[in-house]
Design an enzyme around this catalytic site. Structure first.
Site, PDB file in Angstrom:
ATOM      1  N   GLU A 179       2.547  33.369  18.339  1.00 33.30           N
ATOM      2  CA  GLU A 179       2.121  34.729  17.974  1.00 33.30           C
ATOM      3  C   GLU A 179       2.292  35.011  16.479  1.00 33.30           C
ATOM      4  OE1 GLU A 179       1.052  37.422  20.319  1.00 33.30           O
ATOM      5  OE2 GLU A 179       0.612  35.688  21.567  1.00 33.30           O
ATOM      6  N   HIS A 253       6.739  41.546  21.088  1.00 33.05           N
ATOM      7  CA  HIS A 253       6.992  40.731  19.895  1.00 33.05           C
ATOM      8  C   HIS A 253       8.363  41.112  19.337  1.00 33.05           C
ATOM      9  CE1 HIS A 253       2.383  40.457  19.103  1.00 33.05           C
ATOM     10  NE2 HIS A 253       2.805  39.337  19.628  1.00 33.05           N
ATOM     11  N   CYS A 373       3.089  45.445  12.094  1.00 28.56           N
ATOM     12  CA  CYS A 373       2.063  44.621  12.767  1.00 28.56           C
ATOM     13  C   CYS A 373       0.835  44.458  11.896  1.00 28.56           C
ATOM     14  CB  CYS A 373       1.596  45.275  14.064  1.00 28.56           C
ATOM     15  SG  CYS A 373       2.876  45.484  15.278  1.00 28.56           S
TER      16      CYS A 373
HETATM   17  O1  SUG Z   1      -1.225  41.817  20.755  1.00 27.19           O
HETATM   18  N1  SUG Z   1      -2.492  45.084  20.933  1.00 27.19           N
HETATM   19  C1  SUG Z   1      -1.828  44.043  20.183  1.00 27.19           C
HETATM   20  C2  SUG Z   1      -0.777  44.651  19.289  1.00 27.19           C
HETATM   21  C3  SUG Z   1      -0.182  43.646  18.351  1.00 27.19           C
HETATM   22  C4  SUG Z   1       0.970  44.192  17.599  1.00 27.19           C
HETATM   23  N2  SUG Z   1       1.447  43.232  16.686  1.00 27.19           N
HETATM   24  C5  SUG Z   1       2.736  43.004  16.384  1.00 27.19           C
HETATM   25  N3  SUG Z   1       3.708  43.511  17.109  1.00 27.19           N
HETATM   26  N4  SUG Z   1       3.013  42.222  15.420  1.00 27.19           N
HETATM   27  C6  SUG Z   1      -1.223  43.013  21.108  1.00 27.19           C
HETATM   28  O2  SUG Z   1      -0.718  43.397  22.173  1.00 27.19           O
HETATM   29  C7  SUG Z   1      -4.169  45.968  22.437  1.00 27.19           C
HETATM   30  C8  SUG Z   1      -5.674  46.030  22.446  1.00 27.19           C
HETATM   31  C9  SUG Z   1      -6.208  46.979  23.472  1.00 27.19           C
HETATM   32  O3  SUG Z   1      -5.544  47.240  24.478  1.00 27.19           O
HETATM   33  O4  SUG Z   1      -7.348  47.474  23.283  1.00 27.19           O
HETATM   34  C10 SUG Z   1      -3.625  44.830  21.610  1.00 27.19           C
HETATM   35  O5  SUG Z   1      -4.181  43.757  21.566  1.00 27.19           O
END
Ligand code: SUG
Length: 449
Positions: A179, A253, A373
């Site tokens: 990730e 994460h 993020c």
């Molecule tokens: O991978 N959300 C992302 C958020 C990522 C956050 N990044 C960090 N924490 N570094 C994920 O879960 C949701 C998309 C949606 O539901 O439309 C999404 O992919």
């Protein structure tokens, strides 16, 4: 006598929010993503909030840069899955037979640049080059679609092979699910450097204490491969397991519950399994100048940490002598009394943190992405900074160009049903084609070749 190592300049690469930004409820284990499923989004507001954040961080004296969005809906993925015909037909067939799949291939999730790659600066590597490993994001289909384009974009920016190595994403399936920097922090004091890699489950050996309710995304084996590929000098890596209770509460994460910057680390007590042992080890390796701020569950219940994202802040160094840092936090953590009280305690303590700045990134937050993020940290020497290809450094001129570009191309409102609209797809291609020229990136997208 050897001269002291050169001071690195940390460049904050933010993902520009893409034109299909929407709330599709795609991420199991990400509480915000699930609870906002199918709400109307505003791609334009989301992209402008991102640019506002870049402006605010630039005004703190940080070197800011951008990463472009990716073409969505990803018709190439639909074609690879057997949908054929002209673009309109591919979209129409996917929309009518598998609307959920259309959501997956339409996500603007590349905006969360922390998940783009893991980086080791040239000061820390055996060959003295900066190494980047694009994240394969294999755990979730919609995110796995990002990896190859991310690699191509990074190769266009970090193009000089004498200074930069942009690797392939890790191969294979779920065994090496990676990730990116969301599970990696580089800490540095006068006494040493530690690359802290976190993982949530094991793939090759039998694991223990893994989450039950929600999935763990990153494997221990993936983190070990990253350490090798980044070509880190001996003894710089430290590996730790995410606390399963944190993951089960929505900390999918590590950066949802911990953030580090140089000699400062702030974390929730449910960030790491055996956190006490880990912190002792970090103190031993980094010395007394390491400042630690730990939130106990009594003070800040994990549910509040997940809802308000105080740890998903950027912590940036704003002055060297004396050392001073600012926490760039999401507005939600000012509105949550316990998250706010925790951040105020951190500011009041004996550490380099001077103050908190709260920013509005609500569109991203509603999909579980806070300020941290949205950015990838890339520590560069001055010479490396000067050797970047493409026009990605954020200055007043680029800011003005990007604001005008967003205003020209982005819709103000989107609901998941709009994803089937062939005009949205065409608008996206036009916008991205123009953006690559604006950023002097070259033809990084498949549709441009
Ligand atoms: O991978 N959300 C992302 C958020 C990522 C956050 N990044 C960090 N924490 N570094 C994920 O879960 C949701 C998309 C949606 O539901 O439309 C999404 O992919």
């Amino acid at each position: 006598m050897t001269s002291p190592p050169e001071r690195l300049i940390e460049v904050s690469f933010d993902g520009i929010v893409g034109p299909t930004h929407n709330f599709a409820g795609l991420s199991l284990g990400n509480v915000a993503s699930l609870s906002n499923e199918s709400a109307a989004s505003s791609p334009r507001a989301a992209a402008l909030q991102g640019l506002d954040k870049m402006r605010a961080v630039t005004d703190l004296g940080i070197t800011q840069a951008v990463l472009p969005p990716q073409p969505r809906p990803a018709l190439s993925a639909l074609r690879a899955l057997g949908f054929s015909g002209a673009d309109e037909d591919v979209l129409a067939r996917a929309a009518s037979s598998q609307p959920r799949l259309l959501r997956l291939v339409s996500s603007a999730s590349a905006m969360w640049a922390a998940n783009a790659a893991t980086v080791a600066p040239s000061t820390d590597t055996v060959d003295g080059r900066l190494h980047l490993v694009p994240a394969n994001l294999r755990h979730m289909f919609h995110r796995s679609l990002e990896a190859e384009t991310t690699r191509d974009v990074l190769r266009a920016i970090f193009a000089d092979p004498t200074r930069f190595a942009v690797h392939e994403p890790l191969p294979g399936g779920a065994h090496f699910a990676d990730e990116g920097a969301a599970n990696h922090t580089r800490l540095a004091t006068e006494e040493g450097v530690v690359h802290l890699f976190a993982w949530g489950r094991t793939a090759l050996d039998r694991g223990e204490a893994e989450p039950e309710r929600y999935p763990a995304r990153q494997t221990r084996e993936a983190s070990a491969a990253l350490e090798r590929l980044l070509s880190l000098r001996e003894g710089l890596a430290q590996h730790a397991q995410q606390d399963a209770r944190g993951i089960d509460a929505g900390a999918f994460h590590t950066d949802v519950v911990a953030v580090g910057n140089e000699s400062f680390l702030m974390l929730h007590e449910l960030a790491f399994r055996d956190g006490g042992v880990l912190l002792d080890e970090l103190r031993r390796r980094l010395g007394d100048s390491l400042s630690l701020s730990v939130a106990l569950a009594d003070e800040l219940p994990i549910e509040d940490a997940v809802a308000a994202y105080p740890f998903n802040s950027q912590v940036v160094t704003v002055r060297r002598d004396p050392l001073a840092m600012v926490i760039v936090a999401p507005l939600e953590s000012r509105e949550n009394p316990r998250a706010r009280a925790f951040l105020e305690r951190v500011v009041s303590e004996d550490n380099p943190v001077e103050r908190v700045e709260y920013l509005d990134v609500r569109q991203s937050m509603r999909n579980g992405g806070g300020p941290a993020c949205l950015r990838q940290r890339v520590p560069l020497t001055r010479a490396e900074l000067g050797a970047l290809s493409a026009r990605v450094l954020f200055d007043a001129a680029l800011e003005a160009d990007l604001r005008a570009w967003v205003t020209r191309h982005y819709r103000d409102r989107l609901v998941p049903a709009d994803l089937a609209d062939p005009a949205l797809h065409r608008e996206g291609l036009t916008a991205l084609d123009e953006l690559t020229r604006l950023l002097a990136l070259g033809p990084v997208y498949e549709f441009q070749r």
